[in-house]
Write a protein that holds these residues in place. Structure first.
Motif, mmCIF file in Angstrom:
data_model
loop_
_atom_site.group_PDB
_atom_site.id
_atom_site.type_symbol
_atom_site.label_atom_id
_atom_site.label_comp_id
_atom_site.label_asym_id
_atom_site.label_seq_id
_atom_site.Cartn_x
_atom_site.Cartn_y
_atom_site.Cartn_z
ATOM 1 N N UNK A 178 0.829 -1.205 0.000
ATOM 2 C CA UNK A 178 0.000 0.000 0.000
ATOM 3 C C UNK A 178 0.863 1.254 0.000
ATOM 4 N N UNK A 179 1.909 1.257 0.821
ATOM 5 C CA UNK A 179 2.816 2.412 0.876
ATOM 6 C C UNK A 179 3.531 2.597 -0.457
ATOM 7 N N UNK A 180 4.033 1.501 -1.008
ATOM 8 C CA UNK A 180 4.755 1.582 -2.283
ATOM 9 C C UNK A 180 3.845 2.100 -3.397
ATOM 10 N N UNK A 181 2.601 1.638 -3.408
ATOM 11 C CA UNK A 181 1.665 2.091 -4.438
ATOM 12 C C UNK A 181 1.388 3.585 -4.301
ATOM 13 N N UNK A 182 1.180 4.043 -3.067
ATOM 14 C CA UNK A 182 0.862 5.452 -2.859
ATOM 15 C C UNK A 182 2.053 6.346 -3.189
ATOM 16 N N UNK A 183 3.246 5.851 -2.977
ATOM 17 C CA UNK A 183 4.437 6.633 -3.315
ATOM 18 C C UNK A 183 4.543 6.884 -4.819
ATOM 19 N N UNK A 184 3.856 6.067 -5.614
ATOM 20 C CA UNK A 184 3.911 6.244 -7.064
ATOM 21 C C UNK A 184 3.126 7.466 -7.544
ATOM 22 N N UNK A 185 2.274 8.008 -6.687
ATOM 23 C CA UNK A 185 1.525 9.208 -7.076
ATOM 24 C C UNK A 185 2.486 10.350 -7.389
ATOM 25 N N UNK A 186 3.444 10.571 -6.501
ATOM 26 C CA UNK A 186 4.410 11.654 -6.701
ATOM 27 C C UNK A 186 5.327 11.387 -7.889
ATOM 28 N N UNK A 187 5.488 10.106 -8.225
ATOM 29 C CA UNK A 187 6.359 9.742 -9.346
ATOM 30 C C UNK A 187 5.652 9.862 -10.692
ATOM 31 N N UNK A 188 4.329 9.986 -10.651
ATOM 32 C CA UNK A 188 3.577 10.140 -11.893
ATOM 33 C C UNK A 188 3.497 8.885 -12.734
ATOM 34 N N UNK A 189 3.621 7.717 -12.113
ATOM 35 C CA UNK A 189 3.525 6.458 -12.854
ATOM 36 C C UNK A 189 2.067 6.187 -13.224
ATOM 37 N N UNK A 190 1.828 5.229 -14.125
ATOM 38 C CA UNK A 190 0.429 4.894 -14.442
ATOM 39 C C UNK A 190 -0.391 4.526 -13.207
ATOM 40 N N UNK A 191 0.171 3.695 -12.317
ATOM 41 C CA UNK A 191 -0.560 3.329 -11.110
ATOM 42 C C UNK A 191 -0.774 4.551 -10.220
ATOM 43 N N UNK A 192 0.231 5.393 -10.127
ATOM 44 C CA UNK A 192 0.097 6.605 -9.331
ATOM 45 C C UNK A 192 -1.003 7.505 -9.844
ATOM 46 N N UNK A 193 -1.119 7.586 -11.158
ATOM 47 C CA UNK A 193 -2.173 8.418 -11.746
ATOM 48 C C UNK A 193 -3.552 7.803 -11.506
ATOM 49 N N UNK A 194 -3.624 6.488 -11.496
ATOM 50 C CA UNK A 194 -4.892 5.820 -11.182
ATOM 51 C C UNK A 194 -5.312 6.150 -9.756
ATOM 52 N N UNK A 195 -4.380 6.047 -8.825
ATOM 53 C CA UNK A 195 -4.692 6.338 -7.422
ATOM 54 C C UNK A 195 -5.116 7.793 -7.265
ATOM 55 N N UNK A 196 -4.413 8.677 -7.938
ATOM 56 C CA UNK A 196 -4.754 10.092 -7.864
ATOM 57 C C UNK A 196 -6.107 10.414 -8.465
ATOM 58 N N UNK A 197 -6.613 9.527 -9.322
ATOM 59 C CA UNK A 197 -7.899 9.757 -9.974
ATOM 60 C C UNK A 197 -9.103 9.366 -9.147
#
Length: 378
Positions: A178-197
């Motif tokens: 969960x932490x690793x996935x949420x950290x991807x938001x700041x990185x702008x990865x596809x998964x990070x963008x999904x979470x941000x959406x």
């Protein structure tokens, strides 16, 4: 755009038409708050997360993406546990979020990495705890910290992570994933963008229909099948699934402002309607929502709020005027939504709440569409 920062070299006190009258009313109101068991005892002792064990015991805490109403590790992410750990690490179990607050329900939680998370609210502890089947307060704090850092709402993110776990992107209960996935938001990865959406977007992308959201906004920490007044609020409030817009937990769970059986449909529409009107009015004053507990239980509460308003602005409002103000605010918000394309079809909960039983009560959300459409009949 995440924020607008205004650097003002000078500060000033808000103008008050009748300072002495205002001070007298404010002093009276502070006593009303401190004399109430929620405002004067529960919140000052453990903050909003005092609710964790209460809501869990009530069988209303959404667990594993709203599949169950209890979580066996709820105590590990509760307000009592937070107070214990925060104090031991040199933080603060509670403190005032601004000068002058008499309830002091915020907190300062030092994390093992030396950083500080402040505060951890009940809804945040829920969405990163029971909702994801994570029973570790440090994980909750880290997820909260990341949301604060990148500018995301914790409830929406928690609901989104729940949808992703539902989709099999990561396992329920996996803190590090969960932490690793949420950290991807700041990185702008596809998964990070999904979470941000947000959760609705994530559900569409992964083909998940079990998405706890209304009007795109994640449903907070009280299951609408066993806290049906909140369910009415989630469905109908113009803002989406906002528990603060008509906090029926008061009468459904806490016996504040009366008692309405949380598992039965009777009385829930009226309860939500009255609370949404009152909340809209209170919000417009700038008062904290948590004053509602005392205001609902003390007949002098609302008149004292009106007295403060009259003293500050030099006006002559009545209690009825303030209620009319709340009604008008809701009408304006609904007109805005209508112009934006929303219809009564958007004032509905996700279907799974109506067809799936919630353990341990084994209840469904059974308030009909016609009944939901009556909420704003005023």
């Amino acid at each position: 755009l995440k924020a607008i920062v205004i650097d003002c070299p000078k500060t000033f006190d808000a103008p008050v038409a009748d300072p002495e009258r205002f001070k007298a009313a404010a002093k009276k109101f502070a006593k009303i708050l401190l004399d109430h068991p929620v405002c004067g005892q529960g919140l000052p002792a453990y903050g909003t997360n005092v609710l964790m064990n209460i809501i869990n015991e009530a069988g209303t805490i959404p667990t594993r993406n709203f599949r169950f109403g209890r979580f066996d590790k709820a105590a590990e992410v509760s307000g009592e546990k937070l107070a214990e750990v925060a104090t031991a690490r040199g933080g603060k179990a509670t403190h005032a979020c601004h000068p002058g607050c008499v309830m002091r329900c915020s907190n300062v939680y030092p994390m093992p990495n030396g950083k500080v998370c402040a505060p951890i609210e009940y809804e945040t502890a829920w969405c990163f705890g029971p909702n994801l089947e994570i029973g570790d307060l440090d994980t909750v704090a880290m997820l909260n910290y990341i949301c604060n850092d990148v500018g995301l709402d914790t409830i929406d993110v928690g609901c989104t992570l729940g949808v992703l776990m539902e989709a099999g992107v990561m396992p329920f209960g996996d803190s590090q994933a969960a932490i690793a996935a949420l950290e991807e938001v700041a990185q702008g990865t596809p998964l990070g963008r999904v979470i941000g959406g947000g959760p609705t977007n994530a559900g569409k992308l992964y083909g998940v229909t079990r998405v706890p959201a209304v009007k795109g906004q994640g449903i907070p920490a009280y299951d609408p099948r066993s806290c049906k007044g909140n369910g009415v609020t989630y469905a109908t409030t113009p803002m989406g699934a906002d528990h603060t817009a008509g906090y029926a937990v008061t009468a459904n769970i806490l016996n504040v402002g009366g008692t309405v059986d949380p598992t039965k449909k009777e009385g829930q529409v009226e309860l939500s309607r009255n609370l949404q009107v009152a909340t809209a009015a209170v919000d417009s004053t700038g008062l904290c929502l948590f004053v509602a507990f005392a205001v609902l239980d003390n007949p002098e509460g609302l008149p004292t709020v009106v007295e403060m308003l009259n003293a500050q602005y030099g006006i002559n409002l009545t209690v009825d005027d303030v209620i009319a103000l709340g009604q008008n605010i809701l009408k304006v918000e609904r007109e805005f939504n209508k112009a934006a394309g929303f219809t009564k079809a958007d004032d509905r909960l996700p279907e799974f709440f109506q067809i799936e039983d919630l353990p341990p009560h084994h209840t469904k959300f059974d308030i009909t569409d016609d009944e939901l459409d009556e909420v704003f009949n005023f």
